[in-house]
Design a protein around this motif. Structure first.
Motif, PDB file in Angstrom:
ATOM      1  N   PHE A 119     -11.926  17.383 -47.801  1.00 13.25           N
ATOM      2  CA  PHE A 119     -10.683  18.143 -47.646  1.00 13.25           C
ATOM      3  C   PHE A 119      -9.745  17.516 -46.616  1.00 13.25           C
ATOM      4  O   PHE A 119      -8.716  18.096 -46.291  1.00 13.25           O
ATOM      5  CB  PHE A 119     -11.004  19.583 -47.238  1.00 13.25           C
ATOM      6  CG  PHE A 119     -11.835  20.319 -48.236  1.00 13.25           C
ATOM      7  CD1 PHE A 119     -11.270  20.819 -49.392  1.00 13.25           C
ATOM      8  CD2 PHE A 119     -13.193  20.485 -48.032  1.00 13.25           C
ATOM      9  CE1 PHE A 119     -12.040  21.487 -50.327  1.00 13.25           C
ATOM     10  CE2 PHE A 119     -13.977  21.152 -48.951  1.00 13.25           C
ATOM     11  CZ  PHE A 119     -13.409  21.660 -50.106  1.00 13.25           C
ATOM     12  N   GLU A 120     -10.092  16.352 -46.133  1.00 16.71           N
ATOM     13  CA  GLU A 120      -9.343  15.712 -45.048  1.00 16.71           C
ATOM     14  C   GLU A 120      -7.862  15.537 -45.370  1.00 16.71           C
ATOM     15  O   GLU A 120      -7.008  15.699 -44.502  1.00 16.71           O
ATOM     16  CB  GLU A 120      -9.976  14.352 -44.748  1.00 16.71           C
ATOM     17  CG  GLU A 120      -9.454  13.664 -43.555  1.00 16.71           C
ATOM     18  CD  GLU A 120     -10.194  12.370 -43.273  1.00 16.71           C
ATOM     19  OE1 GLU A 120      -9.512  11.423 -42.845  1.00 16.71           O
ATOM     20  OE2 GLU A 120     -11.406  12.289 -43.498  1.00 16.71           O
ATOM     21  N   GLN A 121      -7.529  15.231 -46.603  1.00 12.88           N
ATOM     22  CA  GLN A 121      -6.131  15.003 -46.982  1.00 12.88           C
ATOM     23  C   GLN A 121      -5.408  16.284 -47.385  1.00 12.88           C
ATOM     24  O   GLN A 121      -4.185  16.308 -47.430  1.00 12.88           O
ATOM     25  CB  GLN A 121      -6.048  13.982 -48.135  1.00 12.88           C
ATOM     26  CG  GLN A 121      -6.669  12.636 -47.814  1.00 12.88           C
ATOM     27  CD  GLN A 121      -6.085  11.997 -46.561  1.00 12.88           C
ATOM     28  OE1 GLN A 121      -4.883  12.029 -46.327  1.00 12.88           O
ATOM     29  NE2 GLN A 121      -6.947  11.443 -45.724  1.00 12.88           N
ATOM     30  N   GLU A 122      -6.160  17.352 -47.685  1.00  8.24           N
ATOM     31  CA  GLU A 122      -5.554  18.586 -48.178  1.00  8.24           C
ATOM     32  C   GLU A 122      -5.078  19.535 -47.087  1.00  8.24           C
ATOM     33  O   GLU A 122      -4.151  20.298 -47.286  1.00  8.24           O
ATOM     34  CB  GLU A 122      -6.555  19.347 -49.058  1.00  8.24           C
ATOM     35  CG  GLU A 122      -6.881  18.649 -50.355  1.00  8.24           C
ATOM     36  CD  GLU A 122      -7.914  19.423 -51.150  1.00  8.24           C
ATOM     37  OE1 GLU A 122      -7.891  20.666 -51.121  1.00  8.24           O
ATOM     38  OE2 GLU A 122      -8.744  18.777 -51.806  1.00  8.24           O
ATOM     39  N   ASP A 123      -5.736  19.524 -45.947  1.00 10.10           N
ATOM     40  CA  ASP A 123      -5.458  20.510 -44.911  1.00 10.10           C
ATOM     41  C   ASP A 123      -5.376  19.792 -43.570  1.00 10.10           C
ATOM     42  O   ASP A 123      -6.319  19.140 -43.152  1.00 10.10           O
ATOM     43  CB  ASP A 123      -6.568  21.561 -44.897  1.00 10.10           C
ATOM     44  CG  ASP A 123      -6.282  22.715 -43.954  1.00 10.10           C
ATOM     45  OD1 ASP A 123      -5.795  22.471 -42.834  1.00 10.10           O
ATOM     46  OD2 ASP A 123      -6.562  23.862 -44.331  1.00 10.10           O
ATOM     47  N   GLU A 124      -4.238  19.941 -42.890  1.00  6.59           N
ATOM     48  CA  GLU A 124      -4.003  19.225 -41.633  1.00  6.59           C
ATOM     49  C   GLU A 124      -4.973  19.624 -40.521  1.00  6.59           C
ATOM     50  O   GLU A 124      -5.192  18.864 -39.601  1.00  6.59           O
ATOM     51  CB  GLU A 124      -2.561  19.436 -41.156  1.00  6.59           C
ATOM     52  CG  GLU A 124      -1.537  18.746 -42.022  1.00  6.59           C
ATOM     53  CD  GLU A 124      -1.643  17.223 -41.995  1.00  6.59           C
ATOM     54  OE1 GLU A 124      -2.071  16.644 -40.989  1.00  6.59           O
ATOM     55  OE2 GLU A 124      -1.291  16.605 -43.010  1.00  6.59           O
ATOM     56  N   SER A 125      -5.553  20.811 -40.596  1.00  8.56           N
ATOM     57  CA  SER A 125      -6.471  21.220 -39.533  1.00  8.56           C
ATOM     58  C   SER A 125      -7.853  20.605 -39.693  1.00  8.56           C
ATOM     59  O   SER A 125      -8.672  20.686 -38.783  1.00  8.56           O
ATOM     60  CB  SER A 125      -6.576  22.746 -39.464  1.00  8.56           C
ATOM     61  OG  SER A 125      -7.205  23.258 -40.607  1.00  8.56           O
ATOM     62  N   VAL A 126      -8.113  19.973 -40.832  1.00  6.97           N
ATOM     63  CA  VAL A 126      -9.429  19.366 -41.043  1.00  6.97           C
ATOM     64  C   VAL A 126      -9.621  18.128 -40.173  1.00  6.97           C
ATOM     65  O   VAL A 126     -10.690  17.923 -39.595  1.00  6.97           O
ATOM     66  CB  VAL A 126      -9.657  19.029 -42.538  1.00  6.97           C
ATOM     67  CG1 VAL A 126     -10.918  18.204 -42.742  1.00  6.97           C
ATOM     68  CG2 VAL A 126      -9.735  20.309 -43.347  1.00  6.97           C
ATOM     69  N   LYS A 127      -8.598  17.300 -40.044  1.00  2.00           N
ATOM     70  CA  LYS A 127      -8.739  16.056 -39.266  1.00  2.00           C
ATOM     71  C   LYS A 127      -9.120  16.312 -37.813  1.00  2.00           C
ATOM     72  O   LYS A 127     -10.061  15.693 -37.318  1.00  2.00           O
ATOM     73  CB  LYS A 127      -7.472  15.208 -39.362  1.00  2.00           C
ATOM     74  CG  LYS A 127      -7.325  14.540 -40.713  1.00  2.00           C
ATOM     75  CD  LYS A 127      -6.096  13.678 -40.769  1.00  2.00           C
ATOM     76  CE  LYS A 127      -5.976  13.078 -42.159  1.00  2.00           C
ATOM     77  NZ  LYS A 127      -4.819  12.213 -42.279  1.00  2.00           N
ATOM     78  N   PRO A 128      -8.426  17.197 -37.099  1.00  4.46           N
ATOM     79  CA  PRO A 128      -8.864  17.414 -35.718  1.00  4.46           C
ATOM     80  C   PRO A 128     -10.223  18.105 -35.625  1.00  4.46           C
ATOM     81  O   PRO A 128     -10.971  17.875 -34.679  1.00  4.46           O
ATOM     82  CB  PRO A 128      -7.753  18.267 -35.099  1.00  4.46           C
ATOM     83  CG  PRO A 128      -7.053  18.882 -36.260  1.00  4.46           C
ATOM     84  CD  PRO A 128      -7.192  17.915 -37.403  1.00  4.46           C
ATOM     85  N   THR A 129     -10.545  18.915 -36.612  1.00  3.76           N
ATOM     86  CA  THR A 129     -11.871  19.533 -36.634  1.00  3.76           C
ATOM     87  C   THR A 129     -12.931  18.458 -36.839  1.00  3.76           C
ATOM     88  O   THR A 129     -13.965  18.453 -36.159  1.00  3.76           O
ATOM     89  CB  THR A 129     -11.956  20.612 -37.734  1.00  3.76           C
ATOM     90  OG1 THR A 129     -10.925  21.580 -37.496  1.00  3.76           O
ATOM     91  CG2 THR A 129     -13.315  21.278 -37.742  1.00  3.76           C
ATOM     92  N   LEU A 130     -12.664  17.527 -37.745  1.00  4.61           N
ATOM     93  CA  LEU A 130     -13.578  16.396 -37.934  1.00  4.61           C
ATOM     94  C   LEU A 130     -13.637  15.532 -36.680  1.00  4.61           C
ATOM     95  O   LEU A 130     -14.710  15.014 -36.327  1.00  4.61           O
ATOM     96  CB  LEU A 130     -13.158  15.548 -39.138  1.00  4.61           C
ATOM     97  CG  LEU A 130     -13.561  16.070 -40.509  1.00  4.61           C
ATOM     98  CD1 LEU A 130     -12.886  15.260 -41.614  1.00  4.61           C
ATOM     99  CD2 LEU A 130     -15.069  16.034 -40.667  1.00  4.61           C
TER     100      LEU A 130
END
Length: 182
Positions: A53-64
Motif C-alpha cells: 500500500f506504499e503508493q496508495e496512502d501517504e501515511s504508509v511511508k512514514p509508518t514503514l
C-alpha cells in the motif's frame, strides 16, 4: 493477565484475517492489523502487510519508516521518511495530519525529538476538528525527552479533557515523572 492479553491479540488477528478475506480491497483493515502487529513487536509482519500500500496512502511511508527504524534498517527508514516529508505540503488537511503524525512517530523512533515535535504540532494543527486525546498523549511523550515537562503535563491534561482511558493517562504521567528524575 499476560495470557489474556496475548489471547486477545491472537483472536484480534483472526478477526482481521477474516475481514481482509471478505473484502481485500478495503485498506483500513490491513492498516489496523499492521498497527496491532507493531504493538506486538512483529515489525517484519507489519512491514509485509503495509508495503503493497506504499503508493496508495501517504501515511504508509512514514509508518514503514518507523517500522524500519525499529528493525534497525535506518537507511530504508530515512528514504521513506524523506520522501514523505517532501510531499506533506502538497497534501490535503486530513492526509497532511495523518502523514505528519506518522512522521512524528518515525522521528521519535530515531530520538530526533525536535523534529518529532515539529511534525506532531503540524499534525495537530492539520486535524479539521482539532487534535484527539492520542495526539496530546503522543505530544507529551515527545516533549518529555526535550525537557519540556510543563508542556508535557499540559498535553496530558488536554488529553484527559477529551477523554482517554485512565490507564493511558497514568502511563503518560508515570513516563513524564521518570523523565523528570533523569
Amino acid at each position: 493477565q499476560v495470557q489474556i492479553a496475548n489471547y486477545q491479540f491472537v483472536e484480534g488477528m483472526k478477526t482481521y484475517d477474516k475481514a481482509i478475506a471478505s473484502d481485500p480491497l478495503k485498506t483500513d483493515v490491513p492498516f489496523n492489523k499492521a498497527g496491532v502487529l507493531v504493538q506486538m513487536g512483529k515489525f517484519e509482519e507489519a512491514a509485509a502487510i503495509l508495503s503493497p500500500f506504499e503508493q496508495e496512502d501517504e501515511s504508509v511511508k512514514p509508518t514503514l519508516a518507523y517500522i524500519h527504524y525499529q528493525m534497525g534498517e535506518v537507511d530504508k527508514g530515512d528514504k521513506l521518511l524523506q520522501d514523505t516529508v517532501s510531499r506533506i505540503p502538497k497534501m490535503d488537511r486530513i492526509e497532511q495530519a495523518r502523514a505528519s503524525f506518522a512522521v512524528a512517530l518515525a522521528y521519535s523512533a530515531k530520538n530526533e525529538y525536535s523534529q518529532a515535535r515539529k511534525y506532531m504540532e503540524l499534525a495537530m494543527d492539520s486535524f479539521p476538528v482539532g487534535p484527539d486525546a492520542e495526539s496530546y498523549l503522543t505530544l507529551s511523550y515527545i516533549l518529555s525527552p526535550l525537557g519540556e515537562f510543563e508542556e508535557a503535563e499540559d498535553a496530558i491534561h488536554q488529553a484527559s479533557l477529551i477523554s482517554h482511558s485512565e490507564l493511558s493517562l497514568h502511563i503518560a504521567r508515570a513516563s513524564l515523572m521518570l523523565d523528570q528524575e533523569d
